[in-house]
Design an enzyme around this catalytic site. Structure first.
Site, PDB file in Angstrom:
ATOM      1  N   LYS A  58      36.417  35.919  25.973  1.00  0.00           N
ATOM      2  CA  LYS A  58      36.950  34.693  26.552  1.00  0.00           C
ATOM      3  C   LYS A  58      37.387  35.084  27.952  1.00  0.00           C
ATOM      4  O   LYS A  58      38.428  35.712  28.145  1.00  0.00           O
ATOM      5  CB  LYS A  58      38.124  34.169  25.729  1.00  0.00           C
ATOM      6  CG  LYS A  58      38.601  32.789  26.163  1.00  0.00           C
ATOM      7  CD  LYS A  58      39.696  32.282  25.235  1.00  0.00           C
ATOM      8  CE  LYS A  58      40.108  30.866  25.635  1.00  0.00           C
ATOM      9  NZ  LYS A  58      41.221  30.374  24.763  1.00  0.00           N
TER      10      LYS A  58
ATOM     11  N   ASP B 186      21.764  46.687  51.432  1.00  0.00           N
ATOM     12  CA  ASP B 186      21.353  46.776  50.029  1.00  0.00           C
ATOM     13  C   ASP B 186      20.768  45.456  49.532  1.00  0.00           C
ATOM     14  O   ASP B 186      19.876  45.440  48.686  1.00  0.00           O
ATOM     15  CB  ASP B 186      22.541  47.183  49.161  1.00  0.00           C
ATOM     16  CG  ASP B 186      22.917  48.652  49.337  1.00  0.00           C
ATOM     17  OD1 ASP B 186      22.068  49.432  49.809  1.00  0.00           O
ATOM     18  OD2 ASP B 186      24.058  49.011  49.001  1.00  0.00           O
TER      19      ASP B 186
END
Length: 284
Positions: free
Chosen positions: A164, A61
């Site tokens: 975060k 891929d």
């Protein structure tokens, strides 16, 4: 009839190189103009795409991803041979490469079109922006220092959240079986034009993915005192700074694959592939 065909191979995989030679010999025997080159030579590949009508790839891929970037913004169909392991995008086994090529040259097969994203990198210091096509995913993430960064997300110019976290992934349907899936994202049907937003190891539990409609515009803004990185499809990598923004939207361009399998091929073996952990170094 195809008059000019390119062959792109993984240069570190001996089997991929050998198969590329065999495919070229087959095309020579049929009197079809062809060229061959390494998937890692993007600067050489792009000029060769002019007037090329079909691309053959031998690798995994990762080879396809590099090939797609060399093809764009042209829309040249890809017939891929899997010399990696998983091969979500590849079509033929090495054993079927010659016979599969013969079928395609005879007019068999159908076109599998995949949606792309366009990414615009906007530096905070008003330096010149940069544009990229995205076939799999765009990732804004922390650098080598193991500290979280803040990534503020706007969707269609409206504030959504601030992660975060180790970073955030914006993925296409094609990329939904890759990094986004590993980070907990969903798998989309390949011809879906939807966009996936997935945080990477978010602090304090905001760990869900979001599937957005194809007309969405997603902004990822970096806020960190530490090193941060931008990765496009896993091989275009650069450092980014606090205040930099990555803007992503649907592209009008498509990547085209030639398929010989039935149109519902994606679901056959999908569960096995997703559970597998047998990646070869040559998939990359």
């Amino acid at each position: 009839m195809y008059k000019k065909i390119g062959i792109i191979y993984h240069p570190l995989n001996p089997a991929a190189c050998d198969l590329a030679i065999k495919l070229a010999a087959k095309l020579d025997s049929l009197g079809i103009e062809n060229w061959s080159d390494s998937a890692w030579q993007a600067d050489k590949l792009t000029p060769k795409m002019q007037n090329t009508q079909l691309i053959l790839t031998t690798g995994g891929d990762g080879t396809i991803l590099r090939t797609a970037h060399a093809i764009l913004p042209l829309e040249i169909p890809i017939l891929s041979v899997n010399l990696g392991k998983v091969g979500f995008m590849t079509e033929l086994s090495p054993e079927d490469a010659i016979s599969g090529l013969e079928k395609v040259l005879a007019g068999d097969g159908w076109i599998d079109e995949r949606s792309l994203l366009e990414a615009e990198y906007l530096p905070h210091d008003s330096a010149q922006s940069r544009q990229f096509f995205v076939m799999n995913d765009a990732v804004v993430a922390r650098g080598q220092v193991a500290r979280v960064i803040c990534v503020s997300v706007d969707i269609n110019s409206q504030p959504f959240t601030t992660y975060k976290a180790d970073g955030a992934i914006v993925s296409t349907a094609t990329g939904s079986t890759g990094y986004s899936y590993a980070a907990g994202g969903p798998v989309l049907q390949p011809n879906s034009a939807d966009i996936i937003l997935t945080p990477i190891l978010p602090h304090l539990g905001r760990g869900y993915s979001l599937v957005l409609p194809s007309d969405s515009i997603v902004d990822l803004k970096v806020n960190t005192w530490h090193e941060a990185t931008l990765s496009i499809d896993g091989f275009i990598n650069m450092q980014v700074s606090s205040g930099d923004t990555l803007r992503l939207r649907q592209s009008s361009k498509k990547i085209q694959f030639i398929r010989l399998r039935p149109e519902n091929y994606f679901y056959k073996g999908l569960d096995t592939k997703l559970k597998g952990n047998n990646e070869s170094v040559y998939d990359r």
